[in-house]
Design an enzyme around this catalytic site. Structure first.
Site, short mmCIF file in Angstrom:
data_model
loop_
_atom_site.label_atom_id
_atom_site.label_comp_id
_atom_site.label_asym_id
_atom_site.label_seq_id
_atom_site.Cartn_x
_atom_site.Cartn_y
_atom_site.Cartn_z
N LYS A 109 0.81 -1.21 0.00
CA LYS A 109 0.00 0.00 0.00
C LYS A 109 0.85 1.27 0.00
CE LYS A 109 -4.16 -2.10 1.82
NZ LYS A 109 -3.73 -3.52 1.91
C1 LIG Z 1 -4.35 -4.59 1.27
C2 LIG Z 1 -3.56 -5.84 1.11
C3 LIG Z 1 -3.94 -6.85 0.21
C4 LIG Z 1 -5.19 -6.77 -0.62
O1 LIG Z 1 -5.13 -5.76 -1.60
P1 LIG Z 1 -6.47 -5.24 -2.30
O2 LIG Z 1 -6.07 -4.09 -3.13
O3 LIG Z 1 -7.40 -4.86 -1.19
O4 LIG Z 1 -7.00 -6.38 -3.10
C5 LIG Z 1 -3.11 -7.95 0.08
N1 LIG Z 1 -2.00 -8.08 0.84
C6 LIG Z 1 -1.62 -7.15 1.72
C7 LIG Z 1 -0.39 -7.39 2.53
C8 LIG Z 1 -2.37 -5.99 1.89
O5 LIG Z 1 -1.98 -5.06 2.79
#
Ligand SMILES: *Cc1c(COP(=O)(O)O)cnc(C)c1O
Length: 462
Positions: A109
């Site tokens: 993120k």
């Molecule tokens: C947020 C997250 C996901 C999922 O991503 P999306 O965009 O919500 O599908 C997968 N792995 C980790 C470690 C995350 O922080």
């Protein structure tokens, strides 16, 4: 480039307004009016550095930011907080793994939220505006959002997490940030309660306008946009390593944000033959792409908590295109989903819901086995979310010929308990995580009550 809402009830806006609006004012999601086709530029783009590539992609969508400003903003984002390659691709046996977790909070993120923080600051400074960000988190989003905006002028952030229900590391990543503009709220309730409070406050247009409420969750278009870049990069990295021109990309999915960026990249002309969609036991999206049935069920807690989601907030963007870009058609479907908890899309004659997507899921045992065998066979440590992806990639590898790039979404050191369970050893360490345990923290405990949270925010803003 102009932006519209999936529900068709806002006037077209420009990129900067889209970033500030977050969720569209009509309750829909903001999308670009058209999707640029860049298929004839791939050869020019192949050898660009990550920041250069990011600039080429993002400038197509951020046409109201002068190019010199945009370039500076992107260089600053990916120069400072990341290693030089930003998202390195490594070989792990027959697969490639693209490591998206080298930002400040060690989760993918950061790639989007570091950019979003810079965009907010830039846009607000030029309008002499301020913004108050309200976020609900089950762990990763909160810390990445806090690191995206900490110490920035004109921005305050309020992050609600369910008290006692995020991992100790995730809690510390948030509460050890002591900047004045950061407020952590430990809500005596569940993640769903936090989300409901956020949705109530953000859905109150009067409150949203009076307090300039902004959104950092993946409904914000800028987050999807930032993520489109690395799908191109993945294809270029594999071409460099193997000469293969097309790839499959395997994406561990929760809110359908990351994989949606892959869908946009492919629509723009990225050489991607398949998006392998990986879910954990919360497999609503895998079921949808297998059968066309999207029925909300109960949320199971798993070792990959950031994927423990039923109602995927970005799915609406995909559905919009799926119903032929008809806001009226989409409103009908979303209304149905709200009323009955399910919706349905008919598969084509071949039985496929969408031939671009290859869906499958991995349960807890498969996830743990994947961490263990990948460590044993390749001395490579996967975090539980990335392990869901690798497990699914191995299940589906034989169904195609192109190389597979698995997106690794978190550093394993964020999830030491799962690593210990899988391998019997304490293998997952990172100096940034070790350091957290010694730092002072600040956090406010608050009741699971909309009025209390509203009062806290109003008083903090002053
Ligand atoms: C947020 C997250 C996901 C999922 O991503 P999306 O965009 O919500 O599908 C997968 N792995 C980790 C470690 C995350 O922080």
């Amino acid at each position: 480039m102009k932006y519209i809402s999936t529900r068709g009830q806002i006037d077209a806006i420009d990129f900067q307004q889209a970033v500030l609006m977050g969720l569209a004012d009509d309750g829909g999601l903001v999308i670009p009016e058209s999707i640029p086709d860049v298929a004839d530029r791939l050869d020019q783009w192949r050898h660009l550095s990550y920041p250069q590539l990011a600039f080429e992609v993002i400038r197509l969508f951020a046409t109201d930011i002068p190019e010199t400003d945009l370039r500076e903003l992107i260089d600053r984002t990916y120069g400072r907080a990341f290693p030089e390659t930003v998202v390195p691709t490594v070989r792990v046996g027959d697969l490639f793994v693209m490591e998206l977790f080298h930002g400040p909070t060690l989760a993918f993120k950061d790639v989007a939220l570091q950019l979003l923080g810079n965009l907010f600051e830039y846009i607000l400074a030029r309008r002499q505006g301020t913004m108050n960000i309200l976020a609900a988190t089950s762990g990763d989003t909160g810390s990445a959002a806090i690191y995206g905006v900490r110490g920035r002028k004109g921005i305050r952030i309020f992050v609600m997490h369910p008290a006692g229900a995020v991992s100790p590391i995730q809690a510390r990543q948030m509460t050890t940030v002591l900047d004045d503009n950061v407020h952590n709220l430990a809500v005596a309730g569940s993640f769903a309660d936090c989300q409901n409070i956020m949705k109530s406050l953000a859905g109150d247009l009067g409150f949203k306008r009076t307090y300039n409420l902004g959104a950092v969750n993946s409904v914000n278009w800028a987050r999807v946009l930032a993520q489109i870049v690395y799908y191109f990069k993945a294809a270029f990295d594999v071409r460099e390593a193997t000469g293969e021109k097309r790839i499959r990309v395997c994406v561990p999915t929760g809110n359908f944000g990351n994989v949606l960026a892959g869908w946009y990249a492919r629509r723009m002309g990225a050489p991607i033959s398949r998006l392998i969609l990986a879910t954990n036991r919360n497999d609503i999206l895998a079921r949808f792409f297998n059968t066309g049935d999207y029925s909300l069920g109960k949320v199971f807690q798993t070792l990959a908590p950031s994927m423990d989601i039923q109602l995927a907030s970005n799915f609406e963007r995909y559905l919009y295109y799926r119903v032929g870009g008809s806001p009226a058609g989409l409103r009908t479907m979303m209304g149905q989903l709200r009323q009955t908890g399910s919706l349905r899309v008919e598969p084509d004659e071949s039985g496929a819901v969408d031939p671009l997507f290859a869906p499958a899921s991995a349960d807890e045992q498969q996830l743990l086995d994947t961490i263990r065998t990948t460590w044993q066979d390749h001395k490579y440590l996967l975090d539980p979310h990335s392990a869901v992806g690798v497990s699914v990639a191995r299940q589906l590898a034989a169904s195609g010929a192109e190389p597979i790039v698995c997106l690794a979404t978190a550093h394993p050191a964020k999830f030491p308990a799962a690593i210990r369970r899988a391998t019997g050893e304490d293998l997952a360490r990172h100096p940034a995580i070790d350091r957290l345990m010694e730092l002072p923290t600040r956090c406010t405990a608050i009741d699971n009550d909309l009025r209390d949270v509203r009062r806290f925010i109003v008083e903090a803003i002053g």
